[in-house]
Design an enzyme around this catalytic site. Structure first.
Site, mmCIF file in Angstrom:
data_model
loop_
_atom_site.group_PDB
_atom_site.id
_atom_site.type_symbol
_atom_site.label_atom_id
_atom_site.label_comp_id
_atom_site.label_asym_id
_atom_site.label_seq_id
_atom_site.Cartn_x
_atom_site.Cartn_y
_atom_site.Cartn_z
ATOM 1 N N HIS A 36 0.853 -1.182 0.000
ATOM 2 C CA HIS A 36 0.000 0.000 0.000
ATOM 3 C C HIS A 36 0.893 1.236 0.000
ATOM 4 O O HIS A 36 0.645 2.181 -0.736
ATOM 5 C CB HIS A 36 -0.927 -0.015 1.217
ATOM 6 N N LYS A 85 3.209 3.630 -5.760
ATOM 7 C CA LYS A 85 2.731 4.985 -5.454
ATOM 8 C C LYS A 85 3.870 5.997 -5.440
ATOM 9 O O LYS A 85 3.624 7.205 -5.533
ATOM 10 C CB LYS A 85 2.003 5.003 -4.105
#
Length: 414
Positions: free
Chosen positions: A305, A337
């Site tokens: 994540h 990310k």
């Protein structure tokens, strides 16, 4: 009842580093950042003046008509474009089977935020009679899913999951369960988000959740780095075509991989902070392994994540170490990310595309901007440069505000 095998036969993305899968994947493997100063509005008065915007995007080719472009929000535009690529990639449309057995499940953490902001401005400046009659259908988070089912004529299960940053991973997981349990033959599943608007930026800024590295925005998203100071707001969409194995084989479809496991839990702890030591995330990972009937040692790569927040990155590292034990140091873990920014409700599905491409190509995308490792984040995060590795089985993590945790496991198809 025997469980069906669920495979992935189509991929589609619109992201800050590329508006199709080949461009997106090349950018990730080259370690290129999609973060830059904001161009869609004047951000000069904001604490954070940069974001990971989708660039050079024209929604018209993906939507039925110019009228449909005007009557839908940007988050819907991004979803339509990603679906268009995924459907073409899979070859599932035009569809010759029973449309009642094909569904659409596209989540969004926020939905039509640009529409909400625009129409509220009109209400204040011009009065209630000037508010668009399309405001509500443009704004609500289920509209992308609904309109895509209309466009393609798929009449099976159709809904939208809203679990903040876990939305699109939950969408893929629930679609997996529908096919596995024999309720449908195929699903379009994923998520879309378009919150790079003044209201979105100001809201996340007020929470002190965003990086404020305005002097070097391309270096602002730095998961697991000691100098990280928050996440980078992004936008985009990712869509997968999931099918029952026999259905895919009868069509002669290309298969990217098989979805093996899905774990979903709640922290039941705090509105925005992760549970201590990543306890909820760890339970989701363990559950995904149980569903997949795999030992932790079977996993080779984890797409984290990894948002670049001080608490989140430490909590996820602790969770991975708790689940994998002595195998944790052998894992390759990276956060894409670092390049795309945080796509919120679109993040998990875009990252699942990255996982499937990693298995297909044998290239593991890096975590860029990892210059000074945080001592509390001590796994192998594939810093700064992509690596070659033959991958068989991957894990993809997504965690959202509200304590929502989703974990997916997939295996390369051979």
């Amino acid at each position: 009842m025997s469980c069906k095998q669920v495979v992935v036969t189509g991929l589609g993305v619109v992201t800050p580093v590329g508006n199709d899968v080949p461009t997106f994947w090349q950018a990730l493997t080259e370690g290129r950042s999609g973060v830059a100063p904001i161009t869609r509005f004047d951000a000069s008065g904001y604490d954070t003046r940069f974001a990971a915007e989708v660039k050079d995007f024209d929604p018209a080719p993906a939507l039925p008509s110019p009228k449909d472009v005007r009557r839908t929000d940007r988050y819907t535009h991004l979803a339509f474009a990603a679906v268009r690529e995924a459907v073409a990639d899979s070859g599932i449309f035009p569809y010759s089977g029973d449309p009642d057995r094909v569904g659409v499940l596209i989540g969004s953490g926020i939905g039509g935020l640009q529409t909400l902001e625009d129409q509220h401005t009109i209400l204040r400046e011009k009065g209630p009679t000037r508010v668009s009659p399309f405001m509500i259908p443009m704004m609500i988070s289920n509209m992308a899913s609904g309109l895509i089912s209309i466009q393609y004529g798929f009449r099976g299960p159709n809904f939208a999951i809203v679990t903040a940053c876990a939305s699109s991973s939950n969408s893929i997981g629930e679609a997996f369960k529908l096919i596995r349990d024999g309720e449908v033959d195929a699903m379009l599943a994923g998520g879309s988000e378009a919150a790079c608007v003044p209201l979105g930026l100001s809201g996340f800024s007020a929470m002190k959740a965003l990086s404020s590295r305005n002097d070097a925005p391309e270096k602002a998203s730095r998961p697991f780095d000691a100098d990280r100071d928050g996440f980078v707001l992004g936008e985009g969409a990712g869509i997968l075509v999931l099918e029952e194995l026999g259905h895919a084989r009868r069509r002669g479809a290309k298969i990217y991989g098989e979805i093996l496991g899905y774990g979903v839990t709640a922290d039941a702890y705090h509105m925005t902070a992760p549970a201590p030591e990543g306890a909820g995330a760890a339970r989701a990972m363990r559950r995904a392994l149980e569903v997949a009937r795999l030992a932790p040692e079977a996993i080779e790569y984890v797409n984290a994540h990894g948002t670049s927040t001080p608490q989140g990155d430490v909590g996820e590292t602790q969770a991975i170490k708790a689940v994998f034990g002595t195998h944790a140091p052998k894992l390759w873990v990276s956060s894409t990310k670092s390049m795309t920014g945080h796509l919120l409700g679109g993040a998990g599905s875009v990252e699942m595309v990255a996982c499937l491409k990693a298995m297909e190509t044998g290239i593991v995308p890096p975590t860029i901007n990892l210059d000074t490792p945080d001592p509390a984040c001590d796994l192998d995060y594939v810093p700064n440069t992509a690596r070659q590795r033959s991958l068989t089985t991957i894990m993809n993590n997504s965690f959202g505000f509200g304590g929502h945790n989703a974990c997916l496991i997939a295996r390369k198809w051979v």
